[in-house]
Enzyme design. Structure first.
Site, PDB file in Angstrom:
ATOM      1  N   TYR A  47      27.224  54.821  19.633  1.00  0.00           N
ATOM      2  CA  TYR A  47      27.581  53.595  20.357  1.00  0.00           C
ATOM      3  C   TYR A  47      26.481  53.131  21.305  1.00  0.00           C
ATOM      4  O   TYR A  47      26.578  52.044  21.891  1.00  0.00           O
ATOM      5  CB  TYR A  47      28.909  53.748  21.123  1.00  0.00           C
ATOM      6  CG  TYR A  47      30.125  53.986  20.252  1.00  0.00           C
ATOM      7  CD1 TYR A  47      30.076  53.808  18.865  1.00  0.00           C
ATOM      8  CD2 TYR A  47      31.332  54.402  20.810  1.00  0.00           C
ATOM      9  CE1 TYR A  47      31.186  54.049  18.072  1.00  0.00           C
ATOM     10  CE2 TYR A  47      32.452  54.630  20.016  1.00  0.00           C
ATOM     11  CZ  TYR A  47      32.364  54.465  18.652  1.00  0.00           C
ATOM     12  OH  TYR A  47      33.471  54.702  17.866  1.00  0.00           O
ATOM     13  N   HIS A 105      31.646  62.184  12.784  1.00  0.00           N
ATOM     14  CA  HIS A 105      31.994  60.754  12.824  1.00  0.00           C
ATOM     15  C   HIS A 105      32.388  60.190  11.452  1.00  0.00           C
ATOM     16  O   HIS A 105      33.294  59.365  11.342  1.00  0.00           O
ATOM     17  CB  HIS A 105      30.814  59.961  13.407  1.00  0.00           C
ATOM     18  CG  HIS A 105      31.198  58.648  14.002  1.00  0.00           C
ATOM     19  ND1 HIS A 105      30.577  58.119  15.115  1.00  0.00           N
ATOM     20  CD2 HIS A 105      32.141  57.739  13.655  1.00  0.00           C
ATOM     21  CE1 HIS A 105      31.135  56.953  15.407  1.00  0.00           C
ATOM     22  NE2 HIS A 105      32.074  56.695  14.538  1.00  0.00           N
TER      23      HIS A 105
END
Ligand SMILES: NC(=O)c1ccc[n+]([C@@H]2O[C@H](COP(=O)([O-])OP(=O)(O)OC[C@H]3O[C@@H](n4cnc5c(N)ncnc54)[C@H](OP(=O)(O)O)[C@@H]3O)[C@@H](O)[C@H]2O)c1
Length: 274
Positions: A47, A105
């Site tokens: 992110y 992820h």
């Protein structure tokens, strides 16, 4: 707040997402969210705002042991066998000695679990992660990961909202004593004008977002991590614990999942979804 009791830990079922929050907003929102009662924050290496999330955590007066912090290892670090070092860097960015939950992820079928899950297990042994889990795994991949993990997996974090049926994934997760973390629980805003959710909201004096989040959490073994860049929205999203959807409300909303809207589906990463 509703909590999930999973693997000996009490986890707040509602958390704050931090995807796409620009740096200063991430710091501001994380500190503000903890201030108004959030006790669960979701972050990720990819992110590009982990250190700003870390500043928000640092500025907050809420003690570290009082909130649940998740991060996710990016696929490049899984493929290059760099999980341990990347997590050490992440912990520096987040300004903490441990995360409560560490996830892979996206699935990386080209990397053996003896490498990826083993690295996560090692991080729990060294105290850098309290729990481990996976994200974006389909049912077969969940089964395989559970079969190969030395340590029980806590969650599969997947897209889940009122426009996406995830019954098969939910069944698999429940069979494996895991929970489901619903990401993009507001379908990134696509459900905001839904007439069915509006009508149910009116009955309970709640907004569309509150109904959509309540529907997720009321299912049990489901957590939701809505993201917002606005304090008033974060407050609204947290205000879902003073009402209950009826069985009829739940069933009516179940029907909306036939829309099968998927907002996150990167071609080079996504598995064959169930
Ligand atoms: N594991 C993965 O691969 C994965 C993928 C995607 C997301 N995630 C995680 O899940 C979190 C949430 O998903 P998401 O960020 O994709 O989307 P989301 O939470 O479904 O939607 C975020 C959008 O909803 C708006 N919103 C939030 N609360 C609102 C409210 N009360 N009223 C009106 N609008 C509202 C936000 O706008 P404002 O900013 O204006 O409030 C923003 O545009 C992420 O932040 C991330 O932590 C994980």
């Amino acid at each position: 707040m509703i909590h999930l009791d999973m693997h000996g830990t009490r986890i707040p079922a509602l958390g704050l997402g931090t995807f796409q929050l620009p740096s200063n907003t991430a710091t501001y929102m994380v500190e503000a969210a903890l201030d108004i009662g959030y006790r669960h924050i979701d972050s990720a290496q990819i992110y590009d705002n982990e250190s700003h999330v870390g500043w928000g955590l640092q500025r907050s007066s809420v003690p570290r042991e009082d909130y649940f912090l998740t991060t996710k290892v990016w696929v490049d670090n899984i493929r290059s066998n760099n999980i341990q070092r990347s997590v050490e860097n992440t912990l520096k960015n987040l300004q903490t000695e441990y995360v409560d939950l560490l996830l892979l992820h996206w699935p990386t079928p080209d990397v053996p679990f003896s490498q990826s899950l083993a690295a996560l297990s090692e991080l729990t042994r060294s105290g850098k992660a309290k729990h481990i889990g996976i994200s974006n795994y389909n049912c077969q991949q969940v089964q395989d990961a559970c079969a190969h993990s030395e340590i029980p997996l806590l969650t599969n974090q997947v897209e889940y909202h009122t426009y996406l049926n995830q019954n098969r994934v939910l069944d698999t997760i429940r069979q494996n004593n895991m929970c489901l973390t619903a990401y993009s629980p507001l379908a990134q805003g696509r459900l905001l004008n839904d007439a069915v959710l509006q009508a149910i909201g009116q009955k309970h004096s709640k907004t569309v977002c509150q109904v959509a989040l309540r529907w997720l959490i009321q299912q049990g073994q489901v957590m939701a991590i809505p993201r917002s860049s606005k304090l008033e929205h974060a407050k609204e999203n947290l205000d879902i614990f003073d009402f209950e959807l009826s069985d009829d409300d739940m069933k009516t909303i179940d029907q909306l999942t036939q829309n099968q809207v998927r907002v996150i589906n990167p071609e080079h990463l996504a598995p064959d979804w169930d």
